[in-house]
Design a protein around this motif. Structure first.
Motif, PDB file in Angstrom:
ATOM      1  N   LYS A   4       0.855  -1.187   0.000  1.00 27.22           N
ATOM      2  CA  LYS A   4       0.000   0.000   0.000  1.00 27.22           C
ATOM      3  C   LYS A   4       0.892   1.239   0.000  1.00 27.22           C
ATOM      4  CE  LYS A   4      -3.754  -2.054   2.797  1.00 27.22           C
ATOM      5  NZ  LYS A   4      -3.122  -3.320   3.161  1.00 27.22           N
ATOM      6  N   ILE A   5       0.351   2.342  -0.525  1.00 24.58           N
ATOM      7  CA  ILE A   5       1.036   3.632  -0.454  1.00 24.58           C
ATOM      8  C   ILE A   5       0.108   4.619   0.238  1.00 24.58           C
ATOM      9  CG2 ILE A   5       2.054   5.537  -1.758  1.00 24.58           C
ATOM     10  CD1 ILE A   5       2.744   3.582  -3.973  1.00 24.58           C
ATOM     11  N   LEU A   6       0.636   5.347   1.210  1.00 30.21           N
ATOM     12  CA  LEU A   6      -0.136   6.341   1.951  1.00 30.21           C
ATOM     13  C   LEU A   6       0.446   7.735   1.708  1.00 30.21           C
ATOM     14  CD1 LEU A   6      -0.307   4.562   5.444  1.00 30.21           C
ATOM     15  CD2 LEU A   6      -1.727   4.115   3.434  1.00 30.21           C
ATOM     16  N   PHE A   7      -0.431   8.707   1.457  1.00 29.64           N
ATOM     17  CA  PHE A   7      -0.020  10.100   1.316  1.00 29.64           C
ATOM     18  C   PHE A   7      -0.736  10.925   2.371  1.00 29.64           C
ATOM     19  CE2 PHE A   7       0.683   8.489  -2.977  1.00 29.64           C
ATOM     20  CZ  PHE A   7       1.886   9.088  -3.334  1.00 29.64           C
ATOM     21  N   LEU A  19       3.961   0.693   2.345  1.00 26.16           N
ATOM     22  CA  LEU A  19       3.755  -0.402   3.299  1.00 26.16           C
ATOM     23  C   LEU A  19       3.876  -1.732   2.578  1.00 26.16           C
ATOM     24  CD1 LEU A  19       2.644   1.963   4.975  1.00 26.16           C
ATOM     25  CD2 LEU A  19       0.805   0.474   5.742  1.00 26.16           C
ATOM     26  N   GLU A  20       4.614  -2.644   3.168  1.00 31.91           N
ATOM     27  CA  GLU A  20       4.721  -4.006   2.668  1.00 31.91           C
ATOM     28  C   GLU A  20       4.243  -4.946   3.768  1.00 31.91           C
ATOM     29  OE1 GLU A  20       8.784  -4.501   1.513  1.00 31.91           O
ATOM     30  OE2 GLU A  20       8.563  -3.288  -0.310  1.00 31.91           O
ATOM     31  N   ASN A  21       3.157  -5.674   3.486  1.00 30.35           N
ATOM     32  CA  ASN A  21       2.524  -6.532   4.500  1.00 30.35           C
ATOM     33  C   ASN A  21       2.226  -5.739   5.776  1.00 30.35           C
ATOM     34  OD1 ASN A  21       2.607  -8.784   2.810  1.00 30.35           O
ATOM     35  ND2 ASN A  21       4.645  -9.377   3.522  1.00 30.35           N
ATOM     36  N   SER A 236       3.402   0.308  -8.594  1.00 27.89           N
ATOM     37  CA  SER A 236       3.457  -0.773  -9.578  1.00 27.89           C
ATOM     38  C   SER A 236       2.204  -1.627  -9.465  1.00 27.89           C
ATOM     39  CB  SER A 236       4.712  -1.623  -9.347  1.00 27.89           C
ATOM     40  OG  SER A 236       4.750  -2.085  -8.012  1.00 27.89           O
ATOM     41  N   GLU A 237       2.107  -2.657 -10.293  1.00 27.30           N
ATOM     42  CA  GLU A 237       0.925  -3.517 -10.314  1.00 27.30           C
ATOM     43  C   GLU A 237       0.707  -4.249  -9.001  1.00 27.30           C
ATOM     44  OE1 GLU A 237      -1.477  -3.968 -12.383  1.00 27.30           O
ATOM     45  OE2 GLU A 237      -0.777  -2.718 -14.040  1.00 27.30           O
ATOM     46  N   ASP A 238       1.778  -4.455  -8.214  1.00 31.84           N
ATOM     47  CA  ASP A 238       1.614  -5.189  -6.961  1.00 31.84           C
ATOM     48  C   ASP A 238       1.203  -4.295  -5.794  1.00 31.84           C
ATOM     49  OD1 ASP A 238       4.034  -3.907  -6.949  1.00 31.84           O
ATOM     50  OD2 ASP A 238       5.189  -5.575  -6.126  1.00 31.84           O
ATOM     51  N   VAL A 239       1.033  -2.986  -6.037  1.00 27.32           N
ATOM     52  CA  VAL A 239       0.489  -2.095  -5.012  1.00 27.32           C
ATOM     53  C   VAL A 239      -1.035  -2.143  -5.124  1.00 27.32           C
ATOM     54  CG1 VAL A 239       0.295   0.283  -4.205  1.00 27.32           C
ATOM     55  CG2 VAL A 239       2.501  -0.583  -5.008  1.00 27.32           C
ATOM     56  N   LEU A 240      -1.684  -2.660  -4.092  1.00 25.88           N
ATOM     57  CA  LEU A 240      -3.122  -2.912  -4.170  1.00 25.88           C
ATOM     58  C   LEU A 240      -3.961  -1.672  -3.887  1.00 25.88           C
ATOM     59  CD1 LEU A 240      -3.243  -6.367  -2.338  1.00 25.88           C
ATOM     60  CD2 LEU A 240      -2.979  -5.893  -4.784  1.00 25.88           C
ATOM     61  N   GLU A 241      -3.477  -0.778  -3.000  1.00 29.23           N
ATOM     62  CA  GLU A 241      -4.268   0.390  -2.621  1.00 29.23           C
ATOM     63  C   GLU A 241      -3.370   1.603  -2.395  1.00 29.23           C
ATOM     64  OE1 GLU A 241      -7.974  -1.325  -0.030  1.00 29.23           O
ATOM     65  OE2 GLU A 241      -5.972  -1.583   0.828  1.00 29.23           O
ATOM     66  N   VAL A 242      -3.912   2.778  -2.735  1.00 29.69           N
ATOM     67  CA  VAL A 242      -3.251   4.047  -2.452  1.00 29.69           C
ATOM     68  C   VAL A 242      -4.251   4.923  -1.711  1.00 29.69           C
ATOM     69  CG1 VAL A 242      -2.201   6.126  -3.420  1.00 29.69           C
ATOM     70  CG2 VAL A 242      -1.765   3.902  -4.493  1.00 29.69           C
ATOM     71  N   TYR A 243      -3.852   5.413  -0.530  1.00 28.12           N
ATOM     72  CA  TYR A 243      -4.723   6.273   0.267  1.00 28.12           C
ATOM     73  C   TYR A 243      -4.141   7.687   0.298  1.00 28.12           C
ATOM     74  CZ  TYR A 243      -7.118   2.102   1.976  1.00 28.12           C
ATOM     75  OH  TYR A 243      -7.839   0.932   2.060  1.00 28.12           O
ATOM     76  N   VAL A 244      -4.999   8.678   0.054  1.00 30.87           N
ATOM     77  CA  VAL A 244      -4.580  10.078   0.015  1.00 30.87           C
ATOM     78  C   VAL A 244      -5.545  10.882   0.884  1.00 30.87           C
ATOM     79  CG1 VAL A 244      -3.893  11.967  -1.511  1.00 30.87           C
ATOM     80  CG2 VAL A 244      -4.023   9.643  -2.419  1.00 30.87           C
TER      81      VAL A 244
END
Length: 513
Positions: A4-7, A19-21, A236-244
């Protein structure tokens, strides 16, 4: 692996976390007074040429002149080059310039104007490091002007795929411009490559046009801001969610993705909960560890970080991990766990340069070999260039990691005026960011909108700077009226909030970090 990526953004700083796992793996921080320069292109002016170290200093409009080594000079990109210079110093059939073998005083002179790109941020007392080998990074490709070179990311060992991609790029790119396929571009379609090639060429043309206007020093190309840059490099394709958590940043991300990867737009979510985004995913406590000298391992062992002038040393200890039966097995398991945490901490703290790890001595050769293999595997996951040696007979392993910007500790802390460098204290900007987060937590839970804020005089000076610019932003962002007071009894990294007419602080009620 679940990624996941958080902004999250406030008036005092923007942060992006990978975030990884559900564990934080990377953190990027940007502040209004500390914008990243890496990748920016400038029209600079040579202020001095130093034959003794085969380097030059270039004025690019920053407080300190940038450093340019002879190995980073390509005469083909000099603004005032002649055709004879190009023919003499540059081999057009090769990616590399023959300038590497010429004395710098034969190539550059004081007052000369050149195009340079920042490849290393200013760190400590040193200015930025620059190159004339210009490149423009896209999501899938990196453009390299004035060459027909085609490269493919080393992250793939599939020779057939590498050959296919090289032939594909050669068939769709114009002559005289080279490209490198990035790791994230290894599986994309021809149409996506075509769109990005067109976009990158347009950016380069605009930069060239800007370079010919006026005189240096001047900025002619600015790298993407933190939001778009993180999406470009990490989504990338393996990032399931991005929260902003900011509408403006959400719109920026969606607008960018629509041009390069529309299918990923559905994974981006605007976060509207009252609980701060980083608190929601319980990662603020992990970020606190980034500034600590000692990091505990789950087994009870621990690792210790110590900075010296030239390198970083990391010591591994068994600590409370006494094992069950076999001492050698306990030591081996502790070393493996330490290697995993060290690789993670290098990414999190953005540590670069030379790192020496003192692992616990092991007697069995197969344990030493497995530890070396584990560290090599872990370092391959790092997007920064890394390498490591085998274990020495004393249990030492040397690691190098490319350093292009100050590490996180230098951004978050100042050298303590009391201990003169033996320890660290939060900088006023970091204290302001912590106050900002406190106000966000407190806002939904306080009926009163008037508060008294007590801080150290150095922090008060920062909040008052530019006619109370920072303090006014905090008031507007969280709808509070804040009365600022100075308290010499508070350390620089301490602050206290009070309600009007009360002597007991309410800080701990909404304190996290």
């Amino acid at each position: 692996m679940d990624k996941k990526i958080l902004f999250t953004a406030t008036p005092t700083e923007k942060r992006a976390a990978l975030l990884e796992n559900n564990r934080i793996a990377e953190i990027v921080v940007e502040r209004p007074d500390n914008i990243r320069l890496l990748g920016n292109i400038y029209r600079g002016r040579i202020v001095s040429v130093l034959p003794g170290i085969q380097a030059a200093f270039v004025d690019i409009g920053l407080p300190k002149a940038a450093f340019l080594h002879v190995s980073e000079v390509d005469p083909l990109l000099l603004l005032e080059e002649t055709d004879s210079m190009s023919e003499r110093f540059y081999d057009k059939s090769s990616k590399k310039s023959k300038a590497f073998y010429l004395p710098i005083e034969k190539i550059l002179s004081e007052g000369q104007e050149i195009l340079v790109q920042v490849i290393k941020e200013p760190i400590g007392t040193k200015g930025a490091k620059v190159t004339t080998h210009i490149s423009l990074a896209g999501r899938f490709l990196v453009l390299i002007p004035d060459t027909d070179f085609i490269g493919v990311s080393k992250k793939t060992s599939d020779k057939k795929r590498r050959t296919y991609l090289k032939k594909l790029i050669a068939s769709i790119k114009p002559p005289g411009i080279g490209f490198i396929v990035r790791t994230i571009g290894l599986e994309v379609s021809e149409s996506e490559f075509i769109l990005e090639i067109k976009e990158l060429i347009e950016k380069w043309k605009k930069a060239q046009e800007e370079a010919l206007i006026g005189s240096g020093p001047k900025l002619i190309y600015k790298e993407m801001g933190i939001t778009t840059r993180v999406i470009r490099d990490l989504f990338s394709e393996d990032v399931l969610e991005v929260y902003v958590d900011q509408q403006e940043d959400y719109n920026e991300i969606i607008s960018y993705l629509k041009t390069i990867s529309p299918s990923l737009c559905s994974r981006v979510k605007l976060y509207k909960d009252n609980i701060p985004l980083f608190d929601k995913f319980d990662i603020e406590k992990d970020l606190e560890i980034l500034l600590k000298r000692k990091v505990w391992l789950k087994s009870g062992g621990y690792i210790v970080f110590d900075h010296t002038e030239a390198l970083l040393t990391i010591d591994v200890n068994t600590g409370r991990n006494i094992g069950k039966h076999d001492l050698e097995e306990t030591i081996f398991r502790t070393n493996i766990e330490a290697a995993q945490e060290i690789a993670r901490q290098l990414r999190l703290r953005d540590i670069g340069g030379i790192i020496v790890v003192d692992f616990i001595d092991m007697q069995k050769p197969e344990h030493r070999r497995k530890l070396e293999e584990e560290m090599q595997k872990l370092l391959r996951k790092d997007k920064s260039s890394t390498s490591c040696t085998s274990l020495s007979k004393f249990g030492l392993m040397e690691i190098t990691r490319k350093r292009v910007r100050p590490e996180l500790q230098e951004l978050y802390t100042d050298v303590c005026n009391v201990c003169k460098g033996l320890g660290w204290v939060f900088s006023p900007a970091t204290v302001a960011a912590r106050i900002d987060r406190w106000l966000k937590r407190a806002s939904p839970n306080l009926s009163t909108r008037e508060l008294i804020l007590a801080v150290n005089p150095s922090v008060a000076s920062y909040l008052k700077n530019d006619n109370y610019r920072v303090l006014l932003k905090l008031e507007a962002e969280h709808n509070f009226k804040i009365k600022l007071t100075e308290d010499d009894n508070l350390d620089q990294d301490e602050y206290e909030f009070y309600l009007e007419g009360q002597k007991k602080p309410i800080t701990n009620k909404f304190y996290a970090c």
